[in-house]
Write a protein that holds these residues in place. Sequence first.
Motif, PDB file in Angstrom:
ATOM      1  N   ALA A  46       0.848  -1.193   0.000  1.00 19.17           N
ATOM      2  CA  ALA A  46       0.000   0.000   0.000  1.00 19.17           C
ATOM      3  C   ALA A  46       0.884   1.243   0.000  1.00 19.17           C
ATOM      4  N   LEU A  47       0.633   2.149  -0.931  1.00 18.21           N
ATOM      5  CA  LEU A  47       1.360   3.411  -1.032  1.00 18.21           C
ATOM      6  C   LEU A  47       0.353   4.528  -0.788  1.00 18.21           C
ATOM      7  N   VAL A  48       0.512   5.225   0.332  1.00 18.62           N
ATOM      8  CA  VAL A  48      -0.537   6.090   0.854  1.00 18.62           C
ATOM      9  C   VAL A  48      -0.151   7.563   0.756  1.00 18.62           C
ATOM     10  N   SER A  49      -1.037   8.340   0.170  1.00 20.40           N
ATOM     11  CA  SER A  49      -0.883   9.789   0.080  1.00 20.40           C
ATOM     12  C   SER A  49      -1.806  10.451   1.096  1.00 20.40           C
ATOM     13  N   GLU A  50      -1.958  11.762   0.987  1.00 20.70           N
ATOM     14  CA  GLU A  50      -2.922  12.474   1.819  1.00 20.70           C
ATOM     15  C   GLU A  50      -4.345  12.001   1.492  1.00 20.70           C
ATOM     16  N   PRO A  51      -5.252  12.043   2.462  1.00 16.93           N
ATOM     17  CA  PRO A  51      -6.638  11.628   2.192  1.00 16.93           C
ATOM     18  C   PRO A  51      -7.253  12.388   1.017  1.00 16.93           C
ATOM     19  N   LYS A  52      -8.058  11.662   0.240  1.00 18.99           N
ATOM     20  CA  LYS A  52      -8.829  12.210  -0.877  1.00 18.99           C
ATOM     21  C   LYS A  52      -7.975  12.741  -2.028  1.00 18.99           C
ATOM     22  N   THR A  53      -6.709  12.358  -2.074  1.00 20.23           N
ATOM     23  CA  THR A  53      -5.857  12.782  -3.188  1.00 20.23           C
ATOM     24  C   THR A  53      -6.381  12.209  -4.507  1.00 20.23           C
ATOM     25  N   TRP A  54      -6.603  13.090  -5.441  1.00 19.77           N
ATOM     26  CA  TRP A  54      -7.055  12.719  -6.798  1.00 19.77           C
ATOM     27  C   TRP A  54      -6.559  13.755  -7.762  1.00 19.77           C
ATOM     28  N   PRO A  55      -6.163  13.374  -8.958  1.00 16.66           N
ATOM     29  CA  PRO A  55      -6.123  12.026  -9.502  1.00 16.66           C
ATOM     30  C   PRO A  55      -4.854  11.290  -9.078  1.00 16.66           C
ATOM     31  N   PHE A  56      -4.684  10.074  -9.585  1.00 17.87           N
ATOM     32  CA  PHE A  56      -3.523   9.261  -9.243  1.00 17.87           C
ATOM     33  C   PHE A  56      -2.454   9.328 -10.323  1.00 17.87           C
ATOM     34  N   ASP A  57      -2.538  10.312 -11.186  1.00 17.65           N
ATOM     35  CA  ASP A  57      -1.581  10.414 -12.281  1.00 17.65           C
ATOM     36  C   ASP A  57      -0.151  10.607 -11.796  1.00 17.65           C
ATOM     37  N   MET A  58       0.043  11.355 -10.724  1.00 20.28           N
ATOM     38  CA  MET A  58       1.400  11.560 -10.222  1.00 20.28           C
ATOM     39  C   MET A  58       2.036  10.228  -9.866  1.00 20.28           C
ATOM     40  N   GLN A  59       1.308   9.398  -9.114  1.00 20.26           N
ATOM     41  CA  GLN A  59       1.837   8.104  -8.702  1.00 20.26           C
ATOM     42  C   GLN A  59       2.049   7.177  -9.899  1.00 20.26           C
ATOM     43  N   MET A  60       1.063   7.169 -10.805  1.00 15.27           N
ATOM     44  CA  MET A  60       1.163   6.277 -11.954  1.00 15.27           C
ATOM     45  C   MET A  60       2.281   6.712 -12.906  1.00 15.27           C
ATOM     46  N   LEU A  61       2.461   8.005 -13.061  1.00 15.15           N
ATOM     47  CA  LEU A  61       3.563   8.493 -13.884  1.00 15.15           C
ATOM     48  C   LEU A  61       4.906   8.072 -13.300  1.00 15.15           C
ATOM     49  N   LEU A  62       5.071   8.222 -11.997  1.00 13.96           N
ATOM     50  CA  LEU A  62       6.319   7.826 -11.359  1.00 13.96           C
ATOM     51  C   LEU A  62       6.543   6.324 -11.497  1.00 13.96           C
ATOM     52  N   PHE A  63       5.502   5.554 -11.259  1.00 15.02           N
ATOM     53  CA  PHE A  63       5.641   4.097 -11.346  1.00 15.02           C
ATOM     54  C   PHE A  63       6.001   3.671 -12.768  1.00 15.02           C
ATOM     55  N   MET A  64       5.229   4.135 -13.745  1.00 15.46           N
ATOM     56  CA  MET A  64       5.420   3.654 -15.110  1.00 15.46           C
ATOM     57  C   MET A  64       6.735   4.156 -15.718  1.00 15.46           C
ATOM     58  N   THR A  65       7.070   5.419 -15.502  1.00 18.58           N
ATOM     59  CA  THR A  65       8.309   5.921 -16.110  1.00 18.58           C
ATOM     60  C   THR A  65       9.535   5.312 -15.437  1.00 18.58           C
ATOM     61  N   ARG A  66       9.467   5.054 -14.138  1.00 18.55           N
ATOM     62  CA  ARG A  66      10.577   4.364 -13.466  1.00 18.55           C
ATOM     63  C   ARG A  66      10.733   2.953 -14.028  1.00 18.55           C
ATOM     64  N   LEU A  67       9.614   2.256 -14.174  1.00 17.41           N
ATOM     65  CA  LEU A  67       9.651   0.900 -14.694  1.00 17.41           C
ATOM     66  C   LEU A  67      10.204   0.872 -16.117  1.00 17.41           C
ATOM     67  N   LEU A  68       9.706   1.739 -16.972  1.00 17.14           N
ATOM     68  CA  LEU A  68      10.170   1.775 -18.351  1.00 17.14           C
ATOM     69  C   LEU A  68      11.632   2.211 -18.428  1.00 17.14           C
ATOM     70  N   SER A  69      12.023   3.129 -17.554  1.00 12.67           N
ATOM     71  CA  SER A  69      13.414   3.571 -17.517  1.00 12.67           C
ATOM     72  C   SER A  69      14.343   2.416 -17.177  1.00 12.67           C
ATOM     73  N   GLU A  70      13.969   1.639 -16.186  1.00 18.83           N
ATOM     74  CA  GLU A  70      14.791   0.500 -15.776  1.00 18.83           C
ATOM     75  C   GLU A  70      14.880  -0.548 -16.873  1.00 18.83           C
ATOM     76  N   ARG A  71      13.888  -0.571 -17.751  1.00 19.84           N
ATOM     77  CA  ARG A  71      13.892  -1.504 -18.877  1.00 19.84           C
ATOM     78  C   ARG A  71      14.581  -0.903 -20.113  1.00 19.84           C
ATOM     79  N   GLY A  72      15.073   0.318 -20.000  1.00 19.47           N
ATOM     80  CA  GLY A  72      15.700   0.976 -21.127  1.00 19.47           C
ATOM     81  C   GLY A  72      14.719   1.498 -22.142  1.00 19.47           C
ATOM     82  N   GLU A  73      13.473   1.772 -21.696  1.00 21.97           N
ATOM     83  CA  GLU A  73      12.414   2.162 -22.619  1.00 21.97           C
ATOM     84  C   GLU A  73      11.874   3.578 -22.348  1.00 21.97           C
ATOM     85  N   PHE A  74      12.537   4.309 -21.471  1.00 18.23           N
ATOM     86  CA  PHE A  74      12.152   5.701 -21.210  1.00 18.23           C
ATOM     87  C   PHE A  74      13.411   6.475 -20.864  1.00 18.23           C
ATOM     88  N   GLU A  75      13.635   7.577 -21.565  1.00 17.89           N
ATOM     89  CA  GLU A  75      14.831   8.382 -21.341  1.00 17.89           C
ATOM     90  C   GLU A  75      14.526   9.580 -20.443  1.00 17.89           C
TER      91      GLU A  75
END
Length: 338
Positions: A136-165
């Motif tokens: 569980a990764l918890v932000s402040e209550p009622k935080t919306w949208p989740f784009d900040m978290q999803m952007l960090l997750f996906m770009t980190r993942l793609l970066s580690e795979r050599g797929e995001f610069e």
Amino acid sequence: MLETTLLGFDETTFRAQTASAVALRPQIEEVVDRLRAEGFANLFLIGAGGTYAAMWPYEHLARRSSTLPVRAVIAAELIESGDATLGADSVAIFTSVSGTTDDSLRAIEYCKQRGVTTIGFTGYPESPIAQAVDIALVSEPKTWPFDMQMLLFMTRLLSERGEFEGYERFADELQVLPDVLVQVAEQAEPAASAFAEAHAGTDYHFLVGGGNLWGFTYLYSMCILEEMQWLRTTRVHSAEFFHGSLELLEEDTSVIVFQGEDETRALTDRVERFAKRISKDVTVFDTKDYPLEGISPEFRGLLAPLVLDTVMGRVSKHLERVREHSLDLRRYYRVLDY
């Protein structure tokens, strides 16, 4: 710092929520690095309603940038239909503002029974969803949208795979989001008020978007205009507009165009040109109109869903005002059993 005086806008809370999401960066990086080290075969982005639609930009990002199988899935459908590729070598991400969404809770249990590693973003550490997921990764209550978290997750993942610069630079730049998004809200306020005033009596809207804004188009149509304002809508992907839905346009049809800055911009431009030939009521909300100071040009397109969520948040508040219809009012959702 002087606070804004925007309608129904709590700047202090907005800043705290945005900052708390961005502050999850170290935890998100740790999770991604651990998953990479342990290995996994595919990634499922699971949601219900708005949280499902809000996953589409990240399926889209992976589809055009990565060979990793990434799929956005409706929680309730997954439970009933299953997925042959979902198993012990899968990772599933869930998001929930309240941490109580029933369909998502059932989908978490479904995944865990199959050995899937489950991750949840929410604002409530003691909520059922936070307690049910493996991580569980918890932000402040009622935080919306989740784009900040999803952007960090996906770009980190793609970066580690050599797929995001440029991941480190991109993640560093996200620190300015509280300031950037407050500026977006302030700039959008006059246009939001004007749109609401002009459409106080409009009972039907036609919404178009594409690329990483298609999910937001679907979300705003269904979750805001329909659910929260009880308005009738049509929503269509800009690439599909000319395959049927265009026949619904008339001279007085309210057409709302969501325009971003990714490679699909030309598709939405084409729709805008055509719509303006038929309707005298075409409104374009374009992320390119906002400076986003501190964000590099090559990263602006990734922020389109987040920017438009802020812009249209102002529109929603003004529609609530002019229509005298609370955004919290429901007839059926979480009111009746179904």
